[in-house]
Design an enzyme around this catalytic site. Structure first.
Site, short mmCIF file in Angstrom:
data_model
loop_
_atom_site.label_atom_id
_atom_site.label_comp_id
_atom_site.label_asym_id
_atom_site.label_seq_id
_atom_site.Cartn_x
_atom_site.Cartn_y
_atom_site.Cartn_z
N GLN A 197 10.35 1.26 -13.43
CA GLN A 197 10.38 2.47 -12.61
C GLN A 197 10.37 3.72 -13.48
O GLN A 197 10.30 4.82 -12.97
CB GLN A 197 11.65 2.48 -11.74
CG GLN A 197 11.74 1.35 -10.74
CD GLN A 197 13.09 1.29 -10.04
OE1 GLN A 197 13.76 0.25 -10.08
NE2 GLN A 197 13.51 2.36 -9.40
N PHE A 228 13.93 -1.69 -6.89
CA PHE A 228 15.21 -1.47 -6.18
C PHE A 228 16.27 -0.87 -7.09
O PHE A 228 17.46 -1.02 -6.82
CB PHE A 228 15.71 -2.77 -5.53
CG PHE A 228 14.69 -3.42 -4.64
CD1 PHE A 228 14.30 -2.81 -3.46
CD2 PHE A 228 14.08 -4.62 -5.00
CE1 PHE A 228 13.33 -3.38 -2.64
CE2 PHE A 228 13.11 -5.20 -4.19
CZ PHE A 228 12.74 -4.58 -3.01
N GLU A 232 14.99 0.63 -13.37
CA GLU A 232 15.06 2.04 -13.74
C GLU A 232 15.44 2.15 -15.22
O GLU A 232 14.81 2.87 -15.97
CB GLU A 232 16.08 2.78 -12.86
CG GLU A 232 15.98 4.30 -13.02
CD GLU A 232 16.92 5.08 -12.11
OE1 GLU A 232 17.30 4.55 -11.04
OE2 GLU A 232 17.28 6.21 -12.47
N ARG A 310 27.61 9.75 -7.67
CA ARG A 310 27.06 9.63 -6.33
C ARG A 310 28.07 8.98 -5.38
O ARG A 310 28.16 9.34 -4.21
CB ARG A 310 25.72 8.88 -6.32
CG ARG A 310 24.98 9.01 -5.00
CD ARG A 310 23.57 8.46 -5.06
NE ARG A 310 22.60 9.42 -5.56
CZ ARG A 310 21.98 10.35 -4.81
NH1 ARG A 310 22.22 10.43 -3.52
NH2 ARG A 310 21.11 11.17 -5.35
N ARG A 342 19.41 0.64 -5.18
CA ARG A 342 19.17 1.36 -3.91
C ARG A 342 20.45 1.94 -3.29
O ARG A 342 21.29 1.19 -2.80
CB ARG A 342 18.51 0.38 -2.94
CG ARG A 342 17.63 1.06 -1.90
CD ARG A 342 16.86 -0.02 -1.17
NE ARG A 342 15.77 0.56 -0.37
CZ ARG A 342 14.85 -0.16 0.25
NH1 ARG A 342 14.87 -1.47 0.18
NH2 ARG A 342 13.90 0.42 0.94
N PHE A 344 22.57 3.81 -5.14
CA PHE A 344 23.09 4.35 -6.40
C PHE A 344 24.54 4.83 -6.27
O PHE A 344 24.87 5.95 -6.64
CB PHE A 344 22.16 5.50 -6.82
CG PHE A 344 22.17 5.85 -8.28
CD1 PHE A 344 21.53 5.06 -9.22
CD2 PHE A 344 22.81 7.00 -8.74
CE1 PHE A 344 21.51 5.41 -10.56
CE2 PHE A 344 22.81 7.36 -10.09
CZ PHE A 344 22.15 6.56 -11.00
N ALA A 510 16.09 7.63 -6.91
CA ALA A 510 16.81 8.61 -6.10
C ALA A 510 16.01 8.99 -4.86
O ALA A 510 16.18 10.09 -4.32
CB ALA A 510 17.18 9.84 -6.93
N GLU A 716 16.17 5.12 0.01
CA GLU A 716 17.52 4.58 -0.06
C GLU A 716 18.38 4.77 1.20
O GLU A 716 19.13 3.87 1.55
CB GLU A 716 18.27 5.20 -1.25
CG GLU A 716 17.68 4.87 -2.59
CD GLU A 716 18.25 5.75 -3.68
OE1 GLU A 716 17.92 6.95 -3.71
OE2 GLU A 716 19.06 5.25 -4.48
N1 MTE Z 1 10.76 -0.46 -1.43
C1 MTE Z 1 10.13 -1.53 -1.98
N2 MTE Z 1 9.22 -2.20 -1.22
N3 MTE Z 1 10.41 -1.95 -3.24
C2 MTE Z 1 11.34 -1.31 -4.02
O1 MTE Z 1 11.57 -1.68 -5.17
N4 MTE Z 1 12.97 0.54 -4.18
C3 MTE Z 1 13.85 1.45 -3.43
C4 MTE Z 1 13.06 2.21 -2.37
N5 MTE Z 1 12.24 1.31 -1.60
C5 MTE Z 1 12.03 -0.17 -3.47
C6 MTE Z 1 11.67 0.23 -2.15
C7 MTE Z 1 14.55 2.41 -4.26
S1 MTE Z 1 15.96 1.93 -5.05
C8 MTE Z 1 14.13 3.70 -4.38
S2 MTE Z 1 15.01 4.83 -5.27
C9 MTE Z 1 12.89 4.17 -3.74
O2 MTE Z 1 12.23 3.15 -3.04
C10 MTE Z 1 11.97 4.73 -4.82
O3 MTE Z 1 10.75 5.10 -4.31
P1 MTE Z 1 10.49 6.49 -3.55
O4 MTE Z 1 11.30 7.54 -4.23
O5 MTE Z 1 9.04 6.70 -3.69
O6 MTE Z 1 10.93 6.28 -2.15
N1 HPA Z 2 19.61 8.08 -8.42
C1 HPA Z 2 18.93 7.25 -9.22
N2 HPA Z 2 18.84 7.42 -10.51
C2 HPA Z 2 19.47 8.45 -11.06
C3 HPA Z 2 20.19 9.35 -10.27
C4 HPA Z 2 20.26 9.15 -8.89
O1 HPA Z 2 20.89 9.92 -8.15
N3 HPA Z 2 20.70 10.28 -11.08
C5 HPA Z 2 20.31 9.95 -12.32
N4 HPA Z 2 19.55 8.84 -12.32
MO1 MOS Z 3 16.61 3.73 -6.68
S1 MOS Z 3 18.45 2.89 -7.01
O1 MOS Z 3 17.23 5.28 -7.16
O2 MOS Z 3 15.80 3.15 -8.06
#
Ligand code: MTE
Ligand code: HPA
Ligand code: MOS
Length: 763
Positions: A197, A228, A232, A310, A342, A344, A510, A716
């Site tokens: 990520q 998820f 990261e 958080r 997800r 956090f 995030a 999330e």
């Molecule tokens: N959806 C799918 N299908 N796969 C993933 O790994 N990760 C989640 C969420 N949805 C995830 C997911 C997490 S932890 C985050 S932070 C966000 O997607 C990141 O993507 P976005 O910021 O584009 O929503």
């Molecule tokens: N979410 C996910 N990753 C991060 C964050 C957060 O709020 N802050 C720093 N890294």
């Molecule tokens: Mo989502 S836990 O911020 O990758």
């Protein structure tokens, strides 16, 4: 409009037909080597000797690597931090990487890794939060959010309650395990395909390990088979090890962790323990909260500071707390270093008040819903404990929709009637209102870049810093660019994320992926569009205002006769006129600031809201339980893509349900994780999803802040809606005691825990 349309995921067909290419599907160049990690079998100790002679002599083995073979820094956690790629003098948990074995085939590498001999002098270990608290073993100093005078307010409160409970961690269980494929090039250059990520951090870590400049390393990410949060920071070590081996052998090296190794070696969601006292009045209005949240950080820092922050900024959830102290402890244990997952820390933070409000309701003999509504933040008036105004508050709307759409009044009467005549099966109804803060809580991460090219046939190539992990980021950003140029989405080709195209990026995390990269891509596309307009206006001697992009064409309004040409024709003319058709775009989130020491500021650009109701059935003889129905309303602002968002909400809810009910991590007394695959670690299956599953986006709720096309993040927040399942389970259990006594229900609420809670209630 292309934005706000329910377009399918750009890889949907490839996902479901197995044609999407993940790293392990890429053709392997001749000479490709495969790698396997050697892991510590001891939770804590001094590493006296690593003997790889047998491994090195095993069939097919080409090379072995330990810390001593690292030309740069043995560090995967960034400057000033202390997470080695390979343990050198100490081991800190069972599963820590100590060495790498590289061989001609994957089987050879894995077999050889088994032959490594480690001489470790076992030391004292800490394997749980209580012990860490007792020994004051922390990965960072405790942090506190404080408002008002909680001690005085508690003392003078007409009622007081205290309680303790705990919640477990969670394995990410991405379907594609951690993987990296490193390909050496000329002069020590390196391309690494990484399932990450955070391509930029992977780039930095690889360069740091190799002791080279960042410009020698390019990280490429076409897609992840789920992240998820687990990719990261945790993808960096995998890529770093592959990079080291590729650089040293001069051959392509792939490192893919088998599920068992992945689960043993990598971090998870932080488990938490809670203690709190709450003061309230006779109506159930909360007057003071004094809470301690102790997280299992595992052996190193990783992202625990952000997770704690958080958690503390979500203790309030939807509720106004006039006087509050919340202290977060980052407990150091000899276990996997816990990481982003997800939500956090948000999901862990909100549990405190849900527990408290249910207990207050029981104590006063009042309705737990009414007590929740009574304590809701008022729109635009109240501030969170960390000093951010709660604006654009949709709590009441979300709650009203769930209450009505879920026919909660009627169903509760039915459930009560059912419970009166059903001695063994008990049903329960739980509700949950949601407020979730959107933005990285490290302000500098709230930035993004994009790169757009328009070619002379009118096709468009789009690149940005965000990674696609299944969440639909690419299609959303494609929609944004299509909207700018008013062309069909088929014209736009999203391309693999690469540190060589857009540098210095933030992780896709995030939930900010589309907020940040959507705006960055908009900026890039709009820059090109304005150049095209300027050119056309000169070329056709027409006012800029008279040039309109629509339906894949460009119309130039002229007195008497309109000129219409295709988007591609104008692109060609621009080229002839020597106009650049390529642009970067950049975005930084406005308004956010955060004082991490004082824990005050405006960490979030905006809040997203939601509400949930869940109904469960519990078998009081076995503790087995099922979710029968869930009704969810989620605020996505003016959604960029409603069908993608519905999928995100459903998936997040079921993932949250898994965390709170069936997913149990279990370590033995030596600190060895024993739940290392789907047979012992139970993720929810398709039949665990609620059979009645009503999911709605809050309509008519465009973001009041200037988010991209007034949309809001979705990744999330809906995971937290599953808290309603936990609340419902307690509600069902409490039916055993006619709702007179509140029960403690630690999560995950496995059948064993549900049964134990019932037994306590009966005694
Ligand atoms: N959806 C799918 N299908 N796969 C993933 O790994 N990760 C989640 C969420 N949805 C995830 C997911 C997490 S932890 C985050 S932070 C966000 O997607 C990141 O993507 P976005 O910021 O584009 O929503
Ligand atoms: N979410 C996910 N990753 C991060 C964050 C957060 O709020 N802050 C720093 N890294
Ligand atoms: Mo989502 S836990 O911020 O990758």
């Amino acid at each position: 409009m292309t934005v706000h349309a329910s377009l399918r995921h750009d890889s949907a067909l490839k996902h479901v037909t197995g044609q999407a290419i993940y790293i392990d599907d890429m053709p392997e160049p001749p000479g490709t080597l495969h790698a396997a990690l050697v892991l510590s079998p001891i939770a804590s100790g001094r590493l006296r000797r690593i003997d790889l002679s047998k491994a090195a002599a095993a069939p097919g083995v080409v090379a072995t690597f330990t810390a001593a073979d690292i030309p740069g820094h043995n560090n995967i956690a960034g400057p000033g931090k202390d997470e080695p790629l390979f343990a050198h003098d100490r081991v800190e948990f069972i599963g820590q990487a100590v060495a790498l074995v590289v061989a001609g085939t994957l089987d050879q590498a894995r077999a050889a890794a088994e032959l490594a001999q480690l001489d470790i002098e076992p030391g004292e270990e800490i394997l749980d939060i209580e012990t860490a608290l007792a020994r004051k073993a922390y990965v960072q100093a405790p942090s506190t959010i404080l408002r008002g005078d909680p001690d005085a307010a508690m003392k003078s409160a007409p009622h007081r309650l205290s309680a303790a409970f705990s919640v477990g961690g969670q394995e990410h269980f991405y379907l594609e395990g951690q993987i990296a494929f490193a390909l050496p090039g000329e002069d020590g250059d390196l391309v690494v395909h990484s399932s990450t990520q955070h391509p930029t951090e992977v780039q930095h870590v690889c360069a740091e390990i190799l002791g080279c400049a960042f410009n020698r390393v390019t990280i490429v990410v076409r897609r992840l088979g789920g992240g998820f949060g687990g990719k990261e920071s945790n993808a960096s070590a995998i890529a770093g090890a592959a990079a080291l081996a590729a650089a040293r052998t001069g051959r392509p090296v792939k490192l893919r962790l088998p599920r068992e190794i992945d689960m043993i070696a990598t971090g998870k969601r932080h488990g938490f323990q809670y203690r709190y006292e709450v003061g309230f009045d006779g109506e159930g209005r909360v007057l003071a909260l004094d809470a301690v949240l102790a997280a299992d950080a595992g052996w190193s820092l990783d992202m625990t500071p952000g997770v704690i922050a958080r958690a503390l900024t979500h203790v309030d959830n939807a509720y106004w707390l006039p006087h509050v102290r919340a202290v977060g402890y980052a407990c150091r244990t000899n276990l996997q270093s816990n990481t982003a997952f997800r939500g956090f820390g948000g999901p862990q933070g909100v549990l405190v008040m849900e527990d408290a409000l249910d207990r207050i309701a029981r104590h006063l003999g009042r309705d737990p819903w009414d007590i929740r509504v009574l304590n809701f933040y008022r729109d635009g008036q109240d501030e969170t404990p960390y000093g951010q105004k709660v604006d654009e508050n949709h709590l009441a709307r979300c709650w009203a929709e769930v209450k009505q759409g879920g026919a909660l009044e009627r169903r509760r009467a039915e459930i009560d009637a059912f419970n009166r005549t059903s001695p063994i099966l008990k049903r329960g109804l739980g509700v949950f209102p949601l407020k979730f803060g959107i933005s990285f809580n490290l302000p500098h991460l709230n930035q993004a870049g994009a790169l757009v090219h328009v070619y002379t046939d009118g096709s468009i190539r789009l690149n940005h810093g965000g990674t696609e992990m299944g969440q639909g980021l690419f299609i959303k950003v494609v929609q944004v660019v299509a909207e700018v140029f008013k062309v069909d989405i088929d014209r736009i080709r999203p391309s693999a994320t690469s540190t060589a195209e857009v540098p210095n990026t933030s992780p896709t995390a995030a939930s900010t992926g589309s907020d940040l990269n959507g705006w960055a891509a908009w900026e890039a596309a709009n820059t090109i569009k304005q150049r095209m307009i300027a050119f056309a206006s000169e070329h056709f001697a027409s006012a800029a205002d008279d040039i309109e992009f629509a339906d894949g064409t460009v119309r130039i309004a002229k007195p008497g006769s309109n000129q219409v040409m295709s988007f591609g024709e104008l692109a060609r003319l621009c080229y002839q006129g020597r106009v650049s058709l390529s642009s970067t775009g950049f975005y930084k989130t406005p308004k956010v600031h955060w004082d991490g020491a004082a824990m005050r500021g405006r960490p979030f650009f905006y809040f997203s809201f939601g509400a949930a109701a869940a109904e469960v059935a519990v078998d009081t003889l076995t503790g087995e339980n099922r979710v029968l129905r869930a009704d969810l309303v989620q605020d996505c602002g003016a959604s960029l893509n409603p069908s993608i968002d519905l999928g995100q909400i459903e998936g997040a809810f079921v993932q949250g349900q898994g965390w709170l009910t069936c997913e149990e991590l279990w370590w033995d007394k030596h600190g060895r994780l024993r739940t290392v695959g789907p047979s012992t670690y139970k993720i929810p299956g398709s039949r665990d999803a609620p059979p009645i599953f009503n999911v709605k986006l809050l309509d008519n709720a465009p973001s009041r802040e200037a988010t991209i096309f007034r949309s809001k993040a979705v990744g999330e927040p809906p995971l937290l809606l599953a808290t309603a399942v936990w609340t419902a389970l307690r509600n069902a259990i409490e039916a055993v005691g006619d709702h007179k006594t509140a029960v403690r229900l630690d999560a995950p609420a496995t059948p064993e825990r549900v049964l134990a809670a019932i037994a306590r209630l009966r005694n």
